[in-house]
Design an enzyme around this catalytic site. Structure first.
Site, short mmCIF file in Angstrom:
data_model
loop_
_atom_site.label_atom_id
_atom_site.label_comp_id
_atom_site.label_asym_id
_atom_site.label_seq_id
_atom_site.Cartn_x
_atom_site.Cartn_y
_atom_site.Cartn_z
N ASP A 1 -3.75 5.05 135.08
CA ASP A 1 -3.74 5.27 133.64
C ASP A 1 -4.22 6.67 133.27
O ASP A 1 -4.69 7.43 134.12
CB ASP A 1 -4.63 4.23 132.95
CG ASP A 1 -4.15 2.81 133.19
OD1 ASP A 1 -2.92 2.61 133.20
OD2 ASP A 1 -5.00 1.92 133.38
N TYR B 1 -10.16 1.32 145.28
CA TYR B 1 -10.61 2.06 144.11
C TYR B 1 -12.12 2.28 144.20
O TYR B 1 -12.86 1.47 144.78
CB TYR B 1 -10.30 1.28 142.82
CG TYR B 1 -8.87 1.38 142.38
CD1 TYR B 1 -8.46 2.39 141.50
CD2 TYR B 1 -7.92 0.46 142.81
CE1 TYR B 1 -7.14 2.47 141.08
CE2 TYR B 1 -6.60 0.53 142.40
CZ TYR B 1 -6.22 1.54 141.53
OH TYR B 1 -4.91 1.62 141.12
#
Length: 468
Positions: free
Chosen positions: A183, A258
């Protein structure tokens, strides 16, 4: 004017008329007229020959109208004829009486390139299917996908690919795939994409080889070095690897990892670690994501590992920590939603057991409303594949290390400036605590909060819209 009796190879036209009697003058004029007619006939034949040559020329920039051949006098007997990129010239030693010798073609640079094959279409260049490992700092960028508002990682990347002429086909024909779609504001140090790129190797068999020899690497284009010269400072290619034709950066990925960075000020990291381990395993994460009922119908995801660890960075009384979350795949905003709930647990606002309740979609089928964690500290750390060994040439690696070091120092200097401002503000507030204390918002338990529409409700609403 020629002097009588001196042999200077002058033409009859140069002979003074006053030195000739009437009969000789007429005879010489007839002879000159005959010679000129012969010369005109020779030039017409030569012109026809040149037109035949030019009609067989494959140059793309031939002019439709051809300039006439210029015939100079007998002291400078050069004929030139130009047509677009073609230049034709006669022999300087040609003799008028003996006729013009065959005209030699003077090749221009463009003709030489055509002759050597350098001007063939990019589609005809050898190609190989390549995986690129990338890093980018997301603060300036509006996400990874080019579907967002520019600049995005993809928009900058494909601009560089076109500039460097590595992209030999359109994006839609390049078999392009990406491992993850991060994003806006999210960074990565291990994103992977795959696409067809121009190659130096002409043998297609070498392109299919997923484990080429070092000699093949040395002969191939240095994709890392070439692309990094064209990319902006906050995007870099850090390695490349040839891949088989059935490779897909998204579906061939075995796992993604992540990392979420945060300061541990007033946070109970032990409780966060205890709660985070509840995510491990296969669960329905519809209460930990931004639901897209139109395109996503399966919300089961497998979290392989979860860990919280401290980093080698401090700021006054606070320690920098990192949450590492490894999974086979992730939903939209899943990591940021998970982190937001863990922060509530770290602040003592929620119990670790709230994770179990939110993972039980039979008990809580509708996601409670809460604000997900900010995007800037989120980093796509790595993407794991089978038998992919990314490489970087020594020259490209040296340039990459120098660039990243300079960027690191630049951001460190900026941090030092903010630290100086912070210390300066602290020195002005030595008179005591401020009377303008900020009232802390009252926390509403997640289970008691208003909820978002469930998956079934969203899907039914979408179907009703499409019917109408």
């Amino acid at each position: 004017m020629a002097v009588e009796g001196k042999d200077d190879h002058s033409s009859p036209l140069d002979t003074p008329m006053e030195v000739l009697d009437g009969g000789d003058a007429i005879s010489n004029l007839h002879s000159e007229l005959k010679s000129l007619k012969l010369r005109v006939k020779e030039l017409e034949m030569e012109n026809a020959s040149l037109l035949a040559q030019i009609s067989n020329c494959h140059c793309q920039k031939l002019e439709k109208s051809l300039s006439q051949i210029v015939v100079s006098n007998n002291n400078s007997e050069n004929e030139e004829r130009k047509s677009g990129d073609v230049e034709l010239r006669s022999n300087k030693n040609s003799d008028i009486q003996g006729g013009i010798k065959p005209i030699h073609k003077i090749r221009t640079r463009r003709q030489e390139r055509v002759k050597k094959g350098y001007m063939k279409s990019l589609h005809n260049y050898p190609q190989r299917y390549v995986a690129l490992k990338m890093m980018y700092f997301g603060k300036r960028l509006n996400g990874f996908s080019c579907e967002g508002e520019n600049p995005t990682v993809e928009s900058e990347l494909f601009e560089a690919l076109v500039t460097t002429r590595l992209l030999v086909v359109d994006k839609s024909e390049s078999q392009y795939s990406r491992c993850g779609r991060t994003d806006k504001g999210v960074s990565s140090v291990g994103q992977v994409i795959a696409l067809l790129l121009r190659s130096k190797l002409k043998h297609t068999g070498e392109h299919e080889n997923c484990k080429p020899t070092q000699a093949m690497y040395d002969k191939e284009i240095d994709y890392v070095r070439v692309l990094n010269r064209a990319l902006p400072n906050d995007i870099r290619v850090i390695g490349w690897c040839p891949v088989p034709s059935d490779f897909h950066a998204r579906f061939s990925c075995l796992s993604r990892e992540y990392k979420y960075l945060f300061w541990s000020t007033n946070l109970d990291t032990l409780s966060m670690q205890k709660a985070g381990t509840k995510f491990v395993g296969e669960h329905d994460f519809r209460n930990f994501c931004k639901m897209d009922a139109v395109n996503v119908h399966h919300y089961m995801r497998n979290i392989i590992a979860f860990d919280i660890s401290s980093c080698d960075e401090r700021s006054r009384d606070s320690q920098l920590w990192a949450m590492t979350i490894k999974g086979s795949a992730f939903l939209w905003h899943q990591v940021r939603c998970m982190v937001a709930v863990l922060f509530m647990i770290g602040e003592g606002l929620e119990s670790p057991s709230v994770i179990d309740e939110l993972l039980d979609t039979n008990k809580i089928p509708r996601k409670p409303q809460y604000v997900m964690a900010t995007e800037l500290p989120l980093v796509l750390q790595s993407c794991k594949f089978k038998d992919l060994n990314f490489i970087c040439s020594p020259d490209a690696e040296q340039g990459l290390m120098e660039h990243l070091t300079n960027e690191f120092k630049t951001y460190k200097l900026q941090a030092a400036i903010f630290l100086e401002a912070l210390l300066n503000c602290s020195s002005t507030n030595d008179r005591g605590p401020s009377v303008y204390g900020k009232k802390k918002a009252t926390h509403i338990p997640l289970i008691s909060r208003p909820t978002e529409p469930s998956y079934d409700e969203r899907l039914a609403k979408h179907k009703s819209r499409t019917k109408s």
